[in-house]
Design a protein around this motif. Structure first.
Motif, PDB file in Angstrom:
ATOM      1  N   UNK A  41       0.781  -1.327  -0.235  1.00  0.00           N
ATOM      2  CA  UNK A  41       0.293   0.261  -0.186  1.00  0.00           C
ATOM      3  C   UNK A  41       0.489   1.841  -0.204  1.00  0.00           C
ATOM      4  N   UNK A  42       2.028   1.986   0.818  1.00  0.00           N
ATOM      5  CA  UNK A  42       2.651   2.249   1.245  1.00  0.00           C
ATOM      6  C   UNK A  42       4.024   2.208   0.636  1.00  0.00           C
ATOM      7  N   UNK A  43       4.710   3.608   0.652  1.00  0.00           N
ATOM      8  CA  UNK A  43       6.222   3.723   0.097  1.00  0.00           C
ATOM      9  C   UNK A  43       6.639   3.164   0.983  1.00  0.00           C
ATOM     10  N   UNK A  44       6.599   3.154   2.753  1.00  0.00           N
ATOM     11  CA  UNK A  44       7.124   2.059   2.967  1.00  0.00           C
ATOM     12  C   UNK A  44       6.920   0.763   3.297  1.00  0.00           C
ATOM     13  N   UNK A  45       5.771  -0.184   2.733  1.00  0.00           N
ATOM     14  CA  UNK A  45       5.722  -1.461   3.495  1.00  0.00           C
ATOM     15  C   UNK A  45       5.867  -1.782   1.494  1.00  0.00           C
ATOM     16  N   UNK A  46       6.311  -0.863   0.668  1.00  0.00           N
ATOM     17  CA  UNK A  46       6.477  -0.914  -0.047  1.00  0.00           C
ATOM     18  C   UNK A  46       8.049  -1.370  -0.585  1.00  0.00           C
ATOM     19  N   UNK A  47       8.928  -0.976  -0.078  1.00  0.00           N
ATOM     20  CA  UNK A  47      10.352  -1.236   0.237  1.00  0.00           C
ATOM     21  C   UNK A  47      11.187  -1.803   1.027  1.00  0.00           C
ATOM     22  N   UNK A  66       2.225   6.426  -4.173  1.00  0.00           N
ATOM     23  CA  UNK A  66       4.255   7.323  -4.986  1.00  0.00           C
ATOM     24  C   UNK A  66       4.972   7.577  -4.561  1.00  0.00           C
ATOM     25  N   UNK A  67       5.909   7.902  -4.109  1.00  0.00           N
ATOM     26  CA  UNK A  67       6.819   8.802  -3.817  1.00  0.00           C
ATOM     27  C   UNK A  67       6.540  10.396  -3.384  1.00  0.00           C
ATOM     28  N   UNK A  68       6.259  11.065  -2.918  1.00  0.00           N
ATOM     29  CA  UNK A  68       5.421  12.577  -2.130  1.00  0.00           C
ATOM     30  C   UNK A  68       3.718  12.493  -2.289  1.00  0.00           C
ATOM     31  N   UNK A  69       3.611  11.050  -2.555  1.00  0.00           N
ATOM     32  CA  UNK A  69       1.989  11.870  -2.491  1.00  0.00           C
ATOM     33  C   UNK A  69       1.051  11.262  -0.499  1.00  0.00           C
ATOM     34  N   UNK A  70       0.985  12.262  -0.110  1.00  0.00           N
ATOM     35  CA  UNK A  70      -0.092  12.391   0.486  1.00  0.00           C
ATOM     36  C   UNK A  70      -0.775  10.692   0.905  1.00  0.00           C
ATOM     37  N   UNK A  71      -1.103   9.801   1.577  1.00  0.00           N
ATOM     38  CA  UNK A  71      -2.053   8.725   2.167  1.00  0.00           C
ATOM     39  C   UNK A  71      -3.465   9.238   2.449  1.00  0.00           C
ATOM     40  N   UNK A  72      -3.709  10.176   3.382  1.00  0.00           N
ATOM     41  CA  UNK A  72      -4.798  10.715   3.573  1.00  0.00           C
ATOM     42  C   UNK A  72      -5.291  11.839   2.207  1.00  0.00           C
ATOM     43  N   UNK A  73      -4.822  11.898   0.946  1.00  0.00           N
ATOM     44  CA  UNK A  73      -5.824  11.848   0.826  1.00  0.00           C
ATOM     45  C   UNK A  73      -5.535  11.345  -1.241  1.00  0.00           C
ATOM     46  N   UNK A  74      -5.077  10.157  -0.377  1.00  0.00           N
ATOM     47  CA  UNK A  74      -4.946   9.275  -1.721  1.00  0.00           C
ATOM     48  C   UNK A  74      -6.139   8.614  -2.385  1.00  0.00           C
ATOM     49  N   UNK A  75      -6.926   8.149  -3.959  1.00  0.00           N
ATOM     50  CA  UNK A  75      -7.238   7.755  -4.362  1.00  0.00           C
ATOM     51  C   UNK A  75      -7.094   7.172  -5.409  1.00  0.00           C
TER      52      UNK A  75
END
Length: 363
Positions: A41-47, A66-75
């Motif tokens: 799901x996230x950049x951290x988990x992906x890494x 993707x990098x630089x994208x806030x998870x709080x506004x993700x669609x």
């Protein structure tokens, strides 16, 4: 590999043969018969997933955020939904960091095995009134609380209370908690793909060793500064686990919320400026995925340094390839060097393994 939390037998359904390995991508991976399809799901988990998978054939890794994208506004995009439709395993941060995931899985008509990488982490309870406290819930873990890097200075006497608001989801900000996440992810991959268990286990062991060195390095760097001088002000309340693990004093946030899309009131801004001046906090740290304008304004009003642009912290998201925060280890080294430097000291020499993982020069 350290002892991992047992996972449901349903993960065995993901065991497959050969295919191709892909890194994070903004397009859905092509289906391939016999391929284990993992969605992070996230950049951290992906890494973390990519570190464990390494060069194993027959595994595709698709990263939603993707990098630089806030998870709080993700669609999720159409490509994201396709990836979820085809996924064998979805690995999430957990702790309600991905509130959109259930709806996305429903939209994709998908029923993969979902792995919560936060399982076993001692969560911090959050409230705007009382800040951070550990929550003694089902995530508490004796192994974590007895972590080998803890000592008298770093073992905290935490209040355990269920009545202090939602849990802070930014669990990776403690390298010790990142180790627990990696254990959970490795266990999921091993159970889904037992033919490659030895490789996953070896890769995880190597990476866990690096994370242990990273954790010890941060402790050594921070410990150079008296506890009362370890003052931190950030864009939003995303470094609670870092503050807790490494014994910092959290003065406040420009956005006093776990959500970086929230806004501070004029009163809250005035109160933060007063707190900065009262405590002597030396700086305000913007974050890479948050507009720095408010942080810059508050720093100017308080008469302190602002860290923004290339010197912003990596909080909710990593940076793009080629930046210091393109990986987990790189982001933690970058953040620690800036935070410790703001207190007027040099961080401890970076261990070789940590420097290699962060793509920085060892001291």
């Amino acid at each position: 590999m350290r002892k991992a939390t047992p996972l449901p037998a349903a993960l065995m359904a993901g065991a497959v043969g050969l295919g191709t390995l892909s890194g994070c991508s903004s397009t859905a991976p092509a289906s391939s018969e016999g391929e284990l399809r993992v969605v992070a799901t996230t950049t951290q988990v992906g890494d973390f997933v990519r570190e464990i998978v390494g060069e194993v054939d027959g595994v595709s890794v698709y990263q939603l955020l993707q990098p630089g994208v806030s998870p709080h506004a993700f669609d999720p995009s159409a490509a994201d939904l396709v990836a979820l439709t085809e996924a064998d395993i979805v690995i999430e941060n957990g702790v309600d960091f991905e509130p959109w995931l259930d709806d996305a899985l429903a939209s994709a008509a998908s029923d993969p095995v979902v792995v919560d990488s936060s399982d076993g982490v001692a969560l911090l309870a959050y409230s705007e009134e009382e800040g951070h406290e550990h929550s003694d819930d089902e995530h508490s873990d004796d192994e974590h609380s007895d972590d080998e890097h803890s000592d008298d200075e770093h073992d905290h006497d935490h209040d355990h209370d269920h009545d202090h608001g939602e849990h802070d989801p930014h669990i990776w900000q403690s390298a010790a908690d990142a180790e627990i996440m990696v254990d959970n992810i490795a266990a999921a991959l091993i159970e889904a793909d037992p033919d490659n268990a030895n490789t996953y286990s070896a890769n995880a062991d190597t990476y866990l060793g690096t994370l242990e060195e990273l954790d010890a390095w941060i402790i050594a760097s921070v410990d150079q500064v008296p506890a009362e001088d370890r003052l931190l002000v950030t864009s939003h309340d995303a470094l609670g686990y870092y503050v807790d693990r490494y014994d910092l004093e959290y003065v406040g946030a420009v956005i006093p919320s776990l959500d970086d899309s929230a806004e501070a009131s004029a009163l809250e801004i005035d109160e933060l400026v007063a707190l900065i001046q009262e405590t002597g906090a030396p700086a305000v740290f913007a974050e890479s995925s948050v507009n720095p304008a408010a942080a810059e304004t508050i720093a100017a009003e308080a008469g302190v340094t602002v860290f923004s642009g290339d010197d912003a912290l990596y909080a909710d998201s990593f940076g793009v390839a080629g930046t210091p925060g393109a990986t987990y280890v790189g982001s933690m080294v970058h953040n620690t060097e800036l935070i410790v430097g703001s207190w007027g000291v040099e961080p401890a020499p970076v261990p070789d393994a940590v420097a290699d993982a962060a793509n920085v020069d060892a001291d």
